[in-house]
Design a protein around this motif. Sequence first.
Motif, short mmCIF file in Angstrom:
data_model
loop_
_atom_site.label_atom_id
_atom_site.label_comp_id
_atom_site.label_asym_id
_atom_site.label_seq_id
_atom_site.Cartn_x
_atom_site.Cartn_y
_atom_site.Cartn_z
N GLU A 92 0.97 -1.26 -0.09
CA GLU A 92 0.09 0.00 -0.11
C GLU A 92 0.72 1.34 -0.03
O GLU A 92 0.47 2.35 -0.74
CB GLU A 92 -1.10 0.01 1.33
N MET A 96 1.33 1.16 -4.42
CA MET A 96 -0.06 1.69 -4.65
C MET A 96 0.11 2.87 -5.76
O MET A 96 -0.59 2.90 -6.81
CB MET A 96 -0.88 1.85 -3.53
N LEU A 156 -15.66 -2.15 -1.73
CA LEU A 156 -14.75 -1.64 -2.44
C LEU A 156 -15.32 -1.35 -3.73
O LEU A 156 -16.11 -1.91 -4.56
CB LEU A 156 -13.91 -2.83 -2.83
N VAL A 169 -9.37 3.23 -6.81
CA VAL A 169 -10.39 2.36 -5.73
C VAL A 169 -10.51 3.21 -4.50
O VAL A 169 -9.53 4.23 -3.98
CB VAL A 169 -9.37 1.12 -5.39
N LEU A 171 -11.97 2.10 -0.52
CA LEU A 171 -12.40 1.14 0.23
C LEU A 171 -12.73 1.70 1.71
O LEU A 171 -12.15 2.32 2.17
CB LEU A 171 -11.18 0.11 0.33
N ARG A 280 -8.10 -3.26 5.26
CA ARG A 280 -8.16 -2.28 4.09
C ARG A 280 -6.85 -2.41 3.53
O ARG A 280 -6.82 -2.41 2.34
CB ARG A 280 -8.13 -0.75 4.71
N ILE A 284 -6.33 -3.54 -0.57
CA ILE A 284 -5.64 -2.59 -1.44
C ILE A 284 -4.39 -3.40 -2.01
O ILE A 284 -4.03 -3.35 -3.19
CB ILE A 284 -5.12 -1.36 -0.63
N CYS A 287 -5.67 -5.67 -4.85
CA CYS A 287 -6.00 -4.78 -6.11
C CYS A 287 -4.46 -4.45 -6.89
O CYS A 287 -4.52 -4.27 -8.07
CB CYS A 287 -6.82 -3.36 -5.66
#
Length: 338
Positions: A92, A96, A156, A169, A171, A280, A284, A287
């Motif tokens: 993350e 990310m 999500l 995204v 969430l 969370r 993430i 994703c």
Amino acid sequence: MCRVSRSVWIHTRTTEWWDSVVPTFTEAQWIKNLRMSKDTFLYLCRRLQPKRIAIALWKLATNSEYRSISHLFGVGVATVCHCVHDFCSSVEKVLMQEVIQLPNSEKLKEMATYFECRWGLPQCVGAFDGSHIPILGPEEYHIEYFNRKGWHSIILQAVVDGRGLFWNVFLGAPGNLHDARVLRLSGLWDLVDRGLLLPDVTKNICGHDVGYYVLGDAAYPLKSWLMKPFTDNGRLTPQQLVYNHKTSRARVVVENAFGRLKGGWRCLLKRNDCNTHKNRALVIACCVLHNLCEMNGDEFREEWVTGTFNQPDGALSSTVEAEGLDARTGLMKLFTTM
């Protein structure tokens, strides 16, 4: 007093499987067990730590029990837990922003071209939807997280491009919220309304000015930048039916993305015994891994998708605005002349 050696009580673990077996994995075994190619795995290793990555990926991909993973890798159960949470937190923080990015003007143009070539939808730059992620019912406000399907979840919300890559995204919204409310909370609505995301690039389509837009289902409001289907009241015109068919066919890209996300990372199919904050980071991370694998062309096996597709949520929304009606009318006329 008789003293017993501490070694009697310590379970001796072996790392032979990790040290000897994993290096002999074929490409098919990498895909089957870690849901990514060896090249993608090595990319992660260059940014993070190899063995801890493998432990975390095993958990995310298979949703195996912590104890079985500890035996496999020759580490303690607590170590497995720490590896998973540390890995997700690192992904993350480190990856990310690199892997899930809001598109710039050039990227928006590229995405619009792809959608038009692939599905015949001019000016479309994405599709979005929400999906429920199972969680343990929190001690506080647990009713807010109890969704209409009968279990606790967080939502999500994701926007994907024509290839099924996430470019936005959001969430954490409680599971009982309506999709349209989640959209308002996500910040995406505010970004677009303030002109900070979609530039004013329009095309004249059958006498109507149409700017960049994303596709949503009937649960969302109609906006100039958000196209939704006509509500099927049994009296739709042939033009409206054609419009609904073409946009629905294109919007399947986000449904497929959720299916591939949950199929590849099966930890998302069952509730995880950790708090909302750690959940969370876990979602993430999945994703981000989804995007990495898709961008690298890693093999995805369709049998992983069984039973994972997101089901439509929420009641229909009748919210519309004039600009949205104008753009949708232009697209409807275009589709019936093609």
